[in-house]
Design an enzyme around this catalytic site. Structure first.
Site, PDB file in Angstrom:
ATOM      1  N   GLY A 126       0.870  -1.315   0.195  1.00 32.88           N
ATOM      2  CA  GLY A 126      -0.002  -0.054   0.121  1.00 32.88           C
ATOM      3  C   GLY A 126       0.868   1.163  -0.103  1.00 32.88           C
ATOM      4  O   GLY A 126       0.571   2.427   0.746  1.00 32.88           O
TER       5      GLY A 126
ATOM      6  N   ARG B 258      -0.142   5.637  -1.662  1.00 31.83           N
ATOM      7  CA  ARG B 258      -0.739   6.927  -1.060  1.00 31.83           C
ATOM      8  C   ARG B 258      -0.785   6.830   0.410  1.00 31.83           C
ATOM      9  O   ARG B 258      -0.503   5.656   0.794  1.00 31.83           O
ATOM     10  CB  ARG B 258      -2.251   6.764  -1.569  1.00 31.83           C
ATOM     11  CG  ARG B 258      -3.231   5.624  -1.237  1.00 31.83           C
ATOM     12  CD  ARG B 258      -4.537   5.815  -2.214  1.00 31.83           C
ATOM     13  NE  ARG B 258      -5.292   4.534  -2.187  1.00 31.83           N
ATOM     14  CZ  ARG B 258      -6.122   4.551  -1.072  1.00 31.83           C
ATOM     15  NH1 ARG B 258      -6.764   5.538  -0.458  1.00 31.83           N
ATOM     16  NH2 ARG B 258      -6.970   3.487  -0.952  1.00 31.83           N
TER      17      ARG B 258
ATOM     18  N   ASP C  49      -2.753  -7.935  -3.966  1.00 36.18           N
ATOM     19  CA  ASP C  49      -3.849  -7.882  -2.933  1.00 36.18           C
ATOM     20  C   ASP C  49      -3.239  -8.593  -1.864  1.00 36.18           C
ATOM     21  O   ASP C  49      -2.988  -9.864  -1.929  1.00 36.18           O
ATOM     22  CB  ASP C  49      -5.187  -8.600  -3.561  1.00 36.18           C
ATOM     23  CG  ASP C  49      -6.420  -8.669  -2.384  1.00 36.18           C
ATOM     24  OD1 ASP C  49      -6.083  -8.464  -1.441  1.00 36.18           O
ATOM     25  OD2 ASP C  49      -7.598  -8.370  -3.042  1.00 36.18           O
ATOM     26  N   VAL C  50      -3.124  -7.929  -0.755  1.00 36.29           N
ATOM     27  CA  VAL C  50      -2.474  -8.490   0.552  1.00 36.29           C
ATOM     28  C   VAL C  50      -3.332  -9.907   0.916  1.00 36.29           C
ATOM     29  O   VAL C  50      -2.986 -10.664   1.962  1.00 36.29           O
ATOM     30  CB  VAL C  50      -2.229  -7.420   1.692  1.00 36.29           C
ATOM     31  CG1 VAL C  50      -1.304  -6.613   1.063  1.00 36.29           C
ATOM     32  CG2 VAL C  50      -3.414  -6.979   2.205  1.00 36.29           C
TER      33      VAL C  50
ATOM     34  N   SER D  83      -2.355   0.255  14.844  1.00 36.54           N
ATOM     35  CA  SER D  83      -3.289   1.486  15.143  1.00 36.54           C
ATOM     36  C   SER D  83      -3.145   1.811  16.749  1.00 36.54           C
ATOM     37  O   SER D  83      -3.455   0.742  17.547  1.00 36.54           O
ATOM     38  CB  SER D  83      -4.656   1.468  14.801  1.00 36.54           C
ATOM     39  OG  SER D  83      -5.201   2.425  14.978  1.00 36.54           O
TER      40      SER D  83
ATOM     41  N   TYR E 109     -11.875  -3.714  13.108  1.00 36.92           N
ATOM     42  CA  TYR E 109     -10.641  -2.878  12.844  1.00 36.92           C
ATOM     43  C   TYR E 109      -9.728  -3.115  14.007  1.00 36.92           C
ATOM     44  O   TYR E 109      -8.448  -3.424  13.949  1.00 36.92           O
ATOM     45  CB  TYR E 109     -10.686  -1.427  12.676  1.00 36.92           C
ATOM     46  CG  TYR E 109      -9.538  -0.810  12.098  1.00 36.92           C
ATOM     47  CD1 TYR E 109      -8.815  -1.052  10.839  1.00 36.92           C
ATOM     48  CD2 TYR E 109      -9.040   0.362  12.814  1.00 36.92           C
ATOM     49  CE1 TYR E 109      -7.709  -0.319  10.656  1.00 36.92           C
ATOM     50  CE2 TYR E 109      -8.028   1.253  12.567  1.00 36.92           C
ATOM     51  CZ  TYR E 109      -7.326   0.770  11.467  1.00 36.92           C
ATOM     52  OH  TYR E 109      -6.243   1.523  10.978  1.00 36.92           O
TER      53      TYR E 109
ATOM     54  N   ALA F  65      -9.751  -5.279  16.562  1.00 35.07           N
ATOM     55  CA  ALA F  65      -9.524  -6.493  16.832  1.00 35.07           C
ATOM     56  C   ALA F  65      -8.276  -7.004  15.909  1.00 35.07           C
ATOM     57  O   ALA F  65      -7.221  -7.609  16.216  1.00 35.07           O
ATOM     58  CB  ALA F  65     -10.602  -7.392  16.536  1.00 35.07           C
TER      59      ALA F  65
ATOM     60  N   LYS G 112      -6.131  -5.026  14.481  1.00 33.39           N
ATOM     61  CA  LYS G 112      -4.911  -4.226  14.772  1.00 33.39           C
ATOM     62  C   LYS G 112      -4.288  -4.748  16.132  1.00 33.39           C
ATOM     63  O   LYS G 112      -3.065  -4.706  16.411  1.00 33.39           O
ATOM     64  CB  LYS G 112      -5.147  -2.723  14.768  1.00 33.39           C
ATOM     65  CG  LYS G 112      -5.482  -1.986  13.616  1.00 33.39           C
ATOM     66  CD  LYS G 112      -4.520  -2.227  12.405  1.00 33.39           C
ATOM     67  CE  LYS G 112      -4.423  -1.386  11.138  1.00 33.39           C
ATOM     68  NZ  LYS G 112      -3.591  -1.880  10.255  1.00 33.39           N
TER      69      LYS G 112
HETATM   70  P1  NAP Z   1      -5.404   4.902   2.761  1.00 33.95           P
HETATM   71  O1  NAP Z   1      -4.927   6.090   2.366  1.00 33.95           O
HETATM   72  O2  NAP Z   1      -6.610   4.342   2.826  1.00 33.95           O
HETATM   73  O3  NAP Z   1      -4.475   3.847   2.127  1.00 33.95           O
HETATM   74  C1  NAP Z   1      -4.615   2.272   2.173  1.00 33.95           C
HETATM   75  C2  NAP Z   1      -3.734   1.673   1.345  1.00 33.95           C
HETATM   76  O4  NAP Z   1      -3.829   0.186   1.743  1.00 33.95           O
HETATM   77  C3  NAP Z   1      -3.747   1.726  -0.145  1.00 33.95           C
HETATM   78  O5  NAP Z   1      -2.454   2.095  -0.754  1.00 33.95           O
HETATM   79  C4  NAP Z   1      -4.575   0.679  -0.724  1.00 33.95           C
HETATM   80  O6  NAP Z   1      -4.172   0.323  -2.071  1.00 33.95           O
HETATM   81  C5  NAP Z   1      -3.852  -0.417   0.172  1.00 33.95           C
HETATM   82  N1  NAP Z   1      -5.036  -1.542   0.525  1.00 33.95           N
HETATM   83  C6  NAP Z   1      -6.061  -1.627   0.898  1.00 33.95           C
HETATM   84  N2  NAP Z   1      -6.581  -2.848   0.836  1.00 33.95           N
HETATM   85  C7  NAP Z   1      -5.473  -3.467   0.327  1.00 33.95           C
HETATM   86  C8  NAP Z   1      -5.546  -5.049  -0.077  1.00 33.95           C
HETATM   87  N3  NAP Z   1      -6.474  -5.664   0.144  1.00 33.95           N
HETATM   88  N4  NAP Z   1      -4.552  -5.266  -0.718  1.00 33.95           N
HETATM   89  C9  NAP Z   1      -3.424  -4.233  -0.838  1.00 33.95           C
HETATM   90  N5  NAP Z   1      -3.398  -3.361  -0.570  1.00 33.95           N
HETATM   91  C10 NAP Z   1      -4.427  -2.898  -0.085  1.00 33.95           C
HETATM   92  O7  NAP Z   1      -4.964   4.323   4.447  1.00 33.95           O
HETATM   93  P2  NAP Z   1      -3.845   5.030   5.367  1.00 33.95           P
HETATM   94  O8  NAP Z   1      -4.366   5.964   6.226  1.00 33.95           O
HETATM   95  O9  NAP Z   1      -2.531   5.389   4.682  1.00 33.95           O
HETATM   96  O10 NAP Z   1      -3.367   3.762   6.216  1.00 33.95           O
HETATM   97  C11 NAP Z   1      -2.081   3.087   6.247  1.00 33.95           C
HETATM   98  C12 NAP Z   1      -2.066   2.228   7.333  1.00 33.95           C
HETATM   99  O11 NAP Z   1      -2.094   2.902   8.540  1.00 33.95           O
HETATM  100  C13 NAP Z   1      -3.126   0.997   7.518  1.00 33.95           C
HETATM  101  O12 NAP Z   1      -2.879   0.008   7.901  1.00 33.95           O
HETATM  102  C14 NAP Z   1      -3.999   1.946   8.403  1.00 33.95           C
HETATM  103  O13 NAP Z   1      -5.093   0.845   9.082  1.00 33.95           O
HETATM  104  C15 NAP Z   1      -2.919   2.498   9.416  1.00 33.95           C
HETATM  105  N6  NAP Z   1      -3.416   3.513  10.137  1.00 33.95           N
HETATM  106  C16 NAP Z   1      -3.996   4.435   9.719  1.00 33.95           C
HETATM  107  C17 NAP Z   1      -4.436   5.473  10.556  1.00 33.95           C
HETATM  108  C18 NAP Z   1      -5.106   6.848   9.981  1.00 33.95           C
HETATM  109  O14 NAP Z   1      -5.619   7.569  10.752  1.00 33.95           O
HETATM  110  N7  NAP Z   1      -4.979   7.119   8.703  1.00 33.95           N
HETATM  111  C19 NAP Z   1      -4.339   5.427  11.949  1.00 33.95           C
HETATM  112  C20 NAP Z   1      -3.886   4.328  12.361  1.00 33.95           C
HETATM  113  C21 NAP Z   1      -3.464   3.420  11.505  1.00 33.95           C
HETATM  114  P3  NAP Z   1      -4.906   1.025  -3.407  1.00 33.95           P
HETATM  115  O15 NAP Z   1      -4.205   2.578  -3.341  1.00 33.95           O
HETATM  116  O16 NAP Z   1      -4.378   0.382  -4.407  1.00 33.95           O
HETATM  117  O17 NAP Z   1      -6.193   1.004  -2.899  1.00 33.95           O
END
Ligand code: NAP
Length: 256
Positions: free
Chosen positions: A20, A23, A71-72, A150, A163, A165, A167
């Site tokens: 991922g 972005r 796809d993970v 998270s 989510y 659970a 994490k």
């Molecule tokens: P995001 O902007 O929604 O990006 C999600 C990324 O995961 C994208 O690159 C997406 O790929 C990829 N992805 C989703 N499902 C997938 C799958 N089945 N197989 C392969 N790739 C997949 O999210 P983010 O906020 O940057 O989050 C990144 C990580 O940080 C995640 O693990 C999230 O749970 C964690 N996190 C985020 C926050 C927050 O506040 N944002 C807080 C705590 C933890 P595509 O671009 O191709 O769709």
């Protein structure tokens, strides 16, 4: 071993996979690893144009970077990415399990599909990528795995039972794998972001955002670039004696 601090932090000659990485937080992590000199494979599920744009930017930093669709939830996809990284860059030194998703609802309204999708992407995906990457790391007797969990995996969050659970599972997984491979020169750590401005949190209503902000001691959301530096540090030789840990990067939220 490197002699000065800069050498210890350098990732020059290392190869990393960031799931991922096209972005959000993953893109910021890939950028930080590239700045430290690592060659990269960034994976995406469906958003190839964003991943291509990210790879273009990363190559401009002077490192090798390729994108890979994966796809993970599919072990075969992740094995292919690991093979590609080995063939392109000669090794798989660093794995950042960043890909993740949410599908929120109160547990009484949570569908089995929403439970499975979130568990499969966040937790099972982390397991499958780790399993695929560990083989070359064990052979090389060097490796770094950094799992993005998270703050809600530690604190829980109403409306996010699936989510949180998943994490929380990642934190237990991190510690168990760290114990399994500690003697092989491989460290396994987790990073737990708080609320960060990305597509994932963009869907929250203004009211929800204000409510969350009110609970954050630093009184603001995090930026993706504030999550990435700790990941690069954990990936480096400077962090050689740190394993099985979860580092909270959340403006103090976990303490409230
Ligand atoms: P995001 O902007 O929604 O990006 C999600 C990324 O995961 C994208 O690159 C997406 O790929 C990829 N992805 C989703 N499902 C997938 C799958 N089945 N197989 C392969 N790739 C997949 O999210 P983010 O906020 O940057 O989050 C990144 C990580 O940080 C995640 O693990 C999230 O749970 C964690 N996190 C985020 C926050 C927050 O506040 N944002 C807080 C705590 C933890 P595509 O671009 O191709 O769709």
């Amino acid at each position: 071993m490197a002699e000065n601090e800069n050498e210890l932090l350098s990732l020059r000659g290392r190869s990393a996979i960031v799931t991922g990485g096209g972005r959000g937080i993953g893109r910021a992590i890939a950028t930080e690893l590239a700045r430290a000199g690592a060659n990269l494979i960034i994976t995406y599920r469906s958003n190839s144009s964003l991943a291509d744009a990210a790879a273009h930017e990363l190559r401009a930093l002077g490192v090798g970077c390729q994108t890979a669709q994966a796809d993970v939830r599919e072990g075969g996809d992740l094995e292919r990415v690991v093979k590609e990284c080995q063939q392109t860059f000669g090794s798989v030194d660093i794995l950042v399990n960043n890909a993740g998703m949410t599908n929120d609802n109160l547990v009484m309204r949570l569908s089995e599909e929403a439970w499975d999708e979130v568990m499969d992407t966040n937790l099972r995906g982390t397991f499958l990528a780790t399993k695929a990457a560990l083989r070359p790391m064990v052979r090389a007797r060097w490796g770094r795995i950094i799992n993005i969990t998270s703050v809600v995996g530690v604190t829980g969050n109403a409306g996010q039972a699936n989510y949180s659970a998943a994490k929380a599972g990642i934190i237990g997984f991190t510690r168990s794998v760290a114990l399994e491979v500690a003697s092989r020169g491989i460290t396994v750590n987790a990073v737990a972001p708080g609320f960060v401005q990305t597509d994932m949190t963009a869907g929250l209503s203004d009211e929800q955002k204000e409510l969350i902000k009110g609970r954050i001691p630093m009184d603001r959301y995090g930026e993706t670039g504030e999550i990435a530096p700790i990941v690069a540090f954990l990936a480096s030789d400077a962090a050689a004696y740190i394993t099985g840990q979860t580092v909270n990067v959340d403006g103090g939220l976990v303490m409230t």
